[in-house]
Write an enzyme that holds these catalytic residues in place. Structure first.
Site, PDB file in Angstrom:
ATOM      1  N   CYS A  54       0.793  -1.234   0.000  1.00  0.00           N
ATOM      2  CA  CYS A  54       0.000   0.000   0.000  1.00  0.00           C
ATOM      3  C   CYS A  54       0.824   1.282   0.000  1.00  0.00           C
ATOM      4  O   CYS A  54       0.731   2.107  -0.907  1.00  0.00           O
ATOM      5  CB  CYS A  54      -0.928   0.030   1.213  1.00  0.00           C
ATOM      6  SG  CYS A  54      -2.050  -1.373   1.331  1.00  0.00           S
ATOM      7  N   HIS A 104      -1.133   7.322   3.855  1.00  0.00           N
ATOM      8  CA  HIS A 104      -0.234   6.204   4.168  1.00  0.00           C
ATOM      9  C   HIS A 104       1.238   6.537   3.913  1.00  0.00           C
ATOM     10  O   HIS A 104       2.056   5.630   3.705  1.00  0.00           O
ATOM     11  CB  HIS A 104      -0.646   4.977   3.351  1.00  0.00           C
ATOM     12  CG  HIS A 104      -0.494   3.666   4.078  1.00  0.00           C
ATOM     13  ND1 HIS A 104       0.202   3.521   5.243  1.00  0.00           N
ATOM     14  CD2 HIS A 104      -0.934   2.418   3.777  1.00  0.00           C
ATOM     15  CE1 HIS A 104       0.169   2.262   5.644  1.00  0.00           C
ATOM     16  NE2 HIS A 104      -0.508   1.563   4.764  1.00  0.00           N
TER      17      HIS A 104
END
Length: 498
Positions: A54, A104
Site C-alpha cells: 500500500c 499512508h
C-alpha cells in the site's frame, strides 16, 4: 493538448484487481461506473504497480520516484525530507491541490496522523485518522468490523468512502472552474470491507472463479514463496471456494461512490482529465498465497488503469503496451503544461493518451523490500527487483532464487524458466536492464550481489567498488546544485567516476 484547462481528477482504490471489473471481463461483479469511465476513455490492459504494498505503491504514484528513491520503501516509513509530491509541485505553480482519503505516507500507523502535509489544501485534507476522530469509541471499534457494521445496519453515510466522496463533490462544486488537482483515495475495498446494503449481502453466494495457478505446487519456485504458502500447499484445492462477500460487496460499493464523484466531475468540470487506478491486487490463493507481499505475480502487480480526457483520449480505446504507476506523476505534470523534472523516473503517457498504439517503455520495473517496518512477519526483509517487457518477466529474489516467466505461453506463471538454456539470452537481457535501472535511479540497495546470480555465468567479478560511479541528485527546482566532493564546486556531471 497543453492549452486545455488544467483540471485533473485522480481517483484510486485499495486492493482491486483488473479481473474484478466488468470492463476487464468480469461480468459477475457490478462496476457500472468504472465500466462507463472505460467506455468514455482508455483502458490500459498492462498497467503495473511499482511495488505490491500500500504505502510504497502510493509513494511512487505521488512523487514520480520509485520507493527506493523517495524513501518510503515499506509501510510505516515516511517520504524522504527532500522528496516533493505532485501536490507540492503543482501548488507551487498555482494549481489548487486537494487530497482526500487514504495517504499512508507520513510514517505513522495505518490510519495516518490527521495532519495535512505540504502541497495540499488543509480544508479538504481527510485521511483515515480524521475519519476516526469523528466517531465515538464504540463507533471506531464497529467501523473496523464488517460483521459489527452489518449487524448495526450500516448506512453509506457511516462509511469512510461516502465521506470522502462528499468532500470531493464539495471541492468540485466550489472549485471546478479553477485549475486544480483533486486526489480521491479510497481505502475500500481493502478490509475490513465495511459497506451498506444491498452491497453487504449482494455476493453471499458468489464464488470467484478459480485460476489454474491455484494448483501451483511451487516446486520450482523460490523458497520464500513455499514458506509463505505454508499449509495452503497441502490443502485439496478442489475443495476451496473463493468466497468473500464483504470484499466483493465493498468492491461494488466503492464503484458506486466513484460514480458519485464522476457525476460531479461531469457537472462541474466536464473537460477534466480523470485517472483511475488501484495500488495493487490480492493473491486470493493463486500460487497457494493470500494477500500481497514479496512476489511479482500478476495477481498483485497488474492493476486496473483507466484514463478519460474529452477531446484528447479516444473513447473506448485500449492500450496493450506495458505502463507503470511511475508514469502517473510525469503525465499529470505534462498535462498541466509543466516540464517534467529530471528527478522523476517515469515517462509521460501523453503520447499514449492520444494514440493507444504508442509505446513509452521497452521494459517496466517493479521492486519489493519489506511489507511493514513496524510488524514482524510478512517474510521480513525480502529484496526483489523485477523487469517486464510485455511478454517476459524476470524476478530477482536476492535472498532466495530467481524466476523467469513467458506470459504469452504461460499466462498463469506456472513454469519458471530461470535455468532454461533456450531463454538465457532473454533472461540476461532483462537482467542487464534491471542492473542499469538500479544504477540510473541511484538505488541505495544496488551492488555486485544483484549481478552475481548462480545462472549468470558471464557476470563481472565481485568487487567492492562495483561500477565505481557516483550519481548525485538533480533536484534543482528545489535545491541548489550539489557540490563535487573532490573540488567543493558545483558538479558539472551528475554521473561520473568516483
Amino acid at each position: 493538448m497543453l492549452n486545455k484547462p488544467k483540471k485533473i481528477v485522480f481517483i484510486m482504490t485499495d486492493t482491486q484487481r483488473p479481473d474484478m471489473l466488468g470492463c476487464y471481463g468480469n461480468k459477475d461483479l457490478a462496476t457500472p461506473h468504472l465500466d462507463r469511465l472505460a467506455a468514455e476513455g482508455m483502458r490500459f490492459d498492462r498497467a503495473y504497480t511499482c511495488t505490491p504494498v500500500c504505502g510504497p505503491a502510493r509513494s511512487a504514484l505521488f512523487t514520480g520516484q520509485y520507493p527506493h528513491s523517495n524513501g518510503s520503501w515499506t509501510n510505516g516509513m515516511p517520504l524522504g525530507t527532500t522528496t516533493k509530491t505532485i501536490g507540492e509541485r503543482l501548488q507551487d505553480q498555482g494549481l489548487h491541490t486537494a487530497y482526500i482519503g487514504k495517504w499512508h505516507l507520513d510514517g505513522g500507523d495505518y490510519f495516518g496522523m490527521g495532519r495535512c502535509p505540504a502541497g495540499w489544501d488543509p480544508e479538504y485534507w481527510y485521511d483515515m485518522r480524521c475519519f476516526l476522530e469523528e466517531l465515538t469509541e464504540q463507533e471506531r471499534r464497529d467501523s473496523r468490523s464488517f460483521h459489527a457494521m452489518k449487524a448495526k445496519g450500516v448506512t453509506a453515510a457511516d462509511t469512510y468512502a461516502h465521506r470522502c466522496s462528499n468532500r470531493a463533490i464539495d471541492f468540485l462544486s466550489r472549485h471546478g472552474h479553477e485549475d486544480f488537482l483533486l486526489v480521491v483515495s479510497y481505502d475500500e475495498p481493502h478490509g475490513p470491507c465495511v459497506c451498506p446494503e444491498p452491497y453487504a449481502s449482494m455476493y453471499e453466494h458468489y464464488e470467484f472463479p478459480k485460476s489454474p495457478n491455484l494448483w501451483d505446487t511451487l516446486e520450482n519456485k523460490p523458497e520464500h514463496q513455499r514458506i509463505w504458502a505454508g499449509d495452503h500447499l497441502h490443502v485439496d484445492k478442489n475443495d476451496i471456494k473463493l468466497r468473500n462477500p464483504a470484499y466483493f460487496g465493498c468492491h461494488s460499493f466503492v464503484d458506486e461512490e466513484i460514480g458519485r464523484v464522476l457525476e460531479a466531475v461531469d457537472r462541474y468540470a466536464p473537460d477534466a482529465l480523470v485517472i483511475y487506478t488501484s495500488d495493487h491486487g490480492d493473491m486470493m490463493m493463486s500460487h497457494s498465497l493470500e494477500g500481497k507481499g514479496p512476489v511479482m505475480y500478476e495477481e498483485i502487480t497488474r492493476v486496473p488503469f483507466i484514463v478519460r480526457w474529452p477531446g484528447v483520449v479516444p473513447a473506448g480505446s485500449v492500450c496493450r503496451e506495458p505502463v507503470s504507476h511511475i508514469d502517473v506523476a510525469p503525465t499529470i505534470l505534462e498535462a498541466a503544461g509543466l516540464p517534467v523534472p529530471k528527478l522523476l523516473e517515469g515517462s509521460s503517457l501523453l503520447p499514449v493518451l492520444a494514440d493507444p498504439r504508442a509505446k513509452v517503455h521497452d521494459v517496466i520495473f517493479m521492486e519489493f523490500e519489506r511489507f511493514e517496518i513496524d510488524h514482524d512477519g510478512f517474510g521480513g526483509y525480502q529484496p526483489i527487483r523485477c523487469a517486464f517487457d510485455g511478454r517476459y518477466k524476470l524476478v530477482i529474489n536476492l535472498l532466495t532464487s530467481d524466476e523467469l516467466y513467458d506470459l504469452e505461453a504461460d499466462p498463469y506463471e506456472m513454469d519458471n524458466l530461470i535455468d532454461s538454456p533456450a531463454h538465457a539470452e532473454i533472461r540476461n537481457r532483462l537482467h542487464d536492464a534491471i542492473l542499469e535501472w538500479m544504477n540510473d535511479t541511484r538505488d541505495p540497495f544496488r551492488g555486485y550481489y544483484w549481478e552475481c546470480r548462480p545462472w549468470r555465468t558471464d557476470a563481472r567479478p565481485k568487487t567492492w567498488d562495483y561500477t565505481g560511479m557516483t550519481r548525485q541528485r538533480e533536484h534543482e527546482e528545489y535545491e541548489p546544485r550539489q557540490l563535487d566532493y573532490s573540488t567543493g564546486l558545483p558538479m558539472t556531471e551528475a554521473v561520473r567516476k568516483k
